[in-house]
Write a protein that holds these residues in place. Structure first.
Motif, PDB file in Angstrom:
ATOM      1  N   THR A 107       0.818  -1.219   0.000  1.00  0.00           N
ATOM      2  CA  THR A 107       0.000   0.000   0.000  1.00  0.00           C
ATOM      3  C   THR A 107       0.844   1.258   0.000  1.00  0.00           C
ATOM      4  O   THR A 107       0.316   2.348  -0.179  1.00  0.00           O
ATOM      5  CB  THR A 107      -0.915   0.010   1.238  1.00  0.00           C
ATOM      6  N   LEU A 108       2.196   1.083   0.211  1.00  0.00           N
ATOM      7  CA  LEU A 108       3.065   2.246   0.266  1.00  0.00           C
ATOM      8  C   LEU A 108       3.904   2.410  -0.996  1.00  0.00           C
ATOM      9  O   LEU A 108       4.709   3.328  -1.101  1.00  0.00           O
ATOM     10  CB  LEU A 108       4.006   2.150   1.474  1.00  0.00           C
ATOM     11  N   TYR A 135      -5.159   5.159   1.626  1.00  0.00           N
ATOM     12  CA  TYR A 135      -4.412   3.938   1.918  1.00  0.00           C
ATOM     13  C   TYR A 135      -5.290   2.874   2.568  1.00  0.00           C
ATOM     14  O   TYR A 135      -5.004   1.678   2.457  1.00  0.00           O
ATOM     15  CB  TYR A 135      -3.188   4.244   2.791  1.00  0.00           C
ATOM     16  N   THR A 148       5.050   5.816  -2.990  1.00  0.00           N
ATOM     17  CA  THR A 148       4.918   6.955  -2.098  1.00  0.00           C
ATOM     18  C   THR A 148       6.248   7.224  -1.425  1.00  0.00           C
ATOM     19  O   THR A 148       7.154   6.402  -1.431  1.00  0.00           O
ATOM     20  CB  THR A 148       3.854   6.704  -1.030  1.00  0.00           C
ATOM     21  N   TYR A 190      -3.345  -0.413  10.258  1.00  0.00           N
ATOM     22  CA  TYR A 190      -3.375   0.796   9.455  1.00  0.00           C
ATOM     23  C   TYR A 190      -4.276   1.872  10.071  1.00  0.00           C
ATOM     24  O   TYR A 190      -3.813   2.974  10.369  1.00  0.00           O
ATOM     25  CB  TYR A 190      -3.836   0.470   8.027  1.00  0.00           C
TER      26      TYR A 190
END
Length: 358
Positions: free
Chosen positions: A14-15, A254, A18, A272
């Motif tokens: 998910t990162l 996210y 970024t 998260y």
């Protein structure tokens, strides 16, 4: 398998793409520059608090020696009064700046002065005898209310619009009720009517304190009602704060990406959503440490609990400035240390802090 493939296997999907990816690859590096800056700030705050702690009692009308002389009804000689003023550091013949220097010298040597209201006992001994009761009761109750309220708020926020929302108005209403009122209700129900718990004090009179089953059992039973009082009144703020932060965090991209990746809901919730939503709660928890004394004075009066809040009230009534200064100093140190720990935890949990340092 190549090195690039091995590295990417450990990167949160998910990162990817970024700026947080670099922080994820580097690991949870401790932001020493951030911590050092905060320590310098808190060192200045400590100096300012100690300085204010010195000057405020001297700006008030009267002093501890005058109050003690009034209670003695003129039985002390002028020489005895002068000796007391020298002992308490309020000798009017000594310049104020010299008294300030002497006060710092006493603090650096671990000397907080002498307490009039406790029979000329050292202030450090008086605080040391009362502080464990407050830390054991209020500190434990604050931690319990924080953990339970934050966890419950996270679940309620995750399942927004469900049946668990009924807890929000209930806990919010209980949070508006004063400590003493809830304490009196608990005493009337669980002590007077049902006889389940004692109504006050830390243990029964005549019992010798010690590390034995009888004494420990009495301490727990006597602390039950005041602890429940603190938890019931304070849990609402943690529930509401965490639930509102969860509603904000759940709208972030996210979270949507994590769910689209097919991650289990439990992992998305705690790894998260809750991890990011809890950051403001950590700062609030550090601030709550400062209210351990000021927020429980009335509660300790209701239950006749021998904590530092009741000690502060007695010191104020007796104009025992040395004891008041010592308690305020301990309070300031507790708040500063708690905030430093909260800042460190915040920096470790929030990757943006590490990116800022980098």
């Amino acid at each position: 398998m190549s090195a690039d493939t091995t590295t990417s296997a450990h990167v949160d999907p998910t990162l990817v793409g970024t700026t947080a990816t670099r922080a994820e690859r580097k690991g949870r590096r401790i932001p020493w520059r951030f911590i050092g800056g905060r320590v310098l700030f808190y060192a200045f705050t400590l100096w300012a608090a100690i300085t204010i702690n010195f000057f405020v009692p001297r700006l008030m009308k009267g002093d501890a020696v005058s109050a003690y002389m009034a209670r003695s009804q003129g039985q002390l000689t002028p020489d005895a009064e002068k000796a007391l003023r020298i002992m308490f550091g309020v000798d009017q013949s000594v310049p104020l700046w010299q008294q300030y220097v002497n006060y710092w010298d006493m603090l650096l040597h671990g000397n907080l002065g002498v307490s009039i209201s406790t029979g000329m006992a050292p202030v450090g001994d008086a605080i040391a005898s009362a502080l464990p009761w407050t830390l054991g009761l209020v500190g434990f109750a604050t931690v319990i209310s924080f953990l339970v309220g934050t966890s419950l708020g996270a679940v309620i926020g995750w399942r927004r619009g469900g049946r668990l929302d009924v807890f929000i108005p209930i806990t919010t209403f209980l949070g508006t009720v004063p400590y003493f009122w809830v304490g009196l209700i608990f005493i009337a129900i669980f002590s007077t009517t049902l006889g389940w718990f004692p109504a006050g004090h830390a243990y029964e009179l005549g019992v010798e304190p010690g590390w034995n089953a009888d004494f420990i059992g009495q301490v727990i039973s006597h602390a039950a009602l005041p602890m429940f009082t603190i938890v019931i009144v304070s849990i609402g703020g943690w529930v509401l704060g965490m639930r509102n932060m969860m509603l904000t965090v759940l709208d972030e991209d996210y979270i949507t990406v994590a769910q689209a990746k097919g991650m289990p809901n439990r992992r998305v919730l705690w790894r998260y959503a809750a991890r990011n939503a809890v950051l403001p709660q950590i700062q609030s928890f550090a601030l709550a440490i400062g209210f351990i004394v000021s927020g429980t004075i009335v509660m300790e009066m209701v239950f006749s609990y021998p904590g530092i809040g009741l000690l502060l009230l007695n010191a104020t009534s007796a104009k025992d400035y040395a004891l008041m200064q010592g308690i305020f100093l301990v309070l300031v140190l507790a708040v500063l240390i708690a905030n430093i720990i909260a800042d460190i935890a915040y920096a470790i949990l929030d990757p943006r802090t590490r990116q800022t340092e980098a």
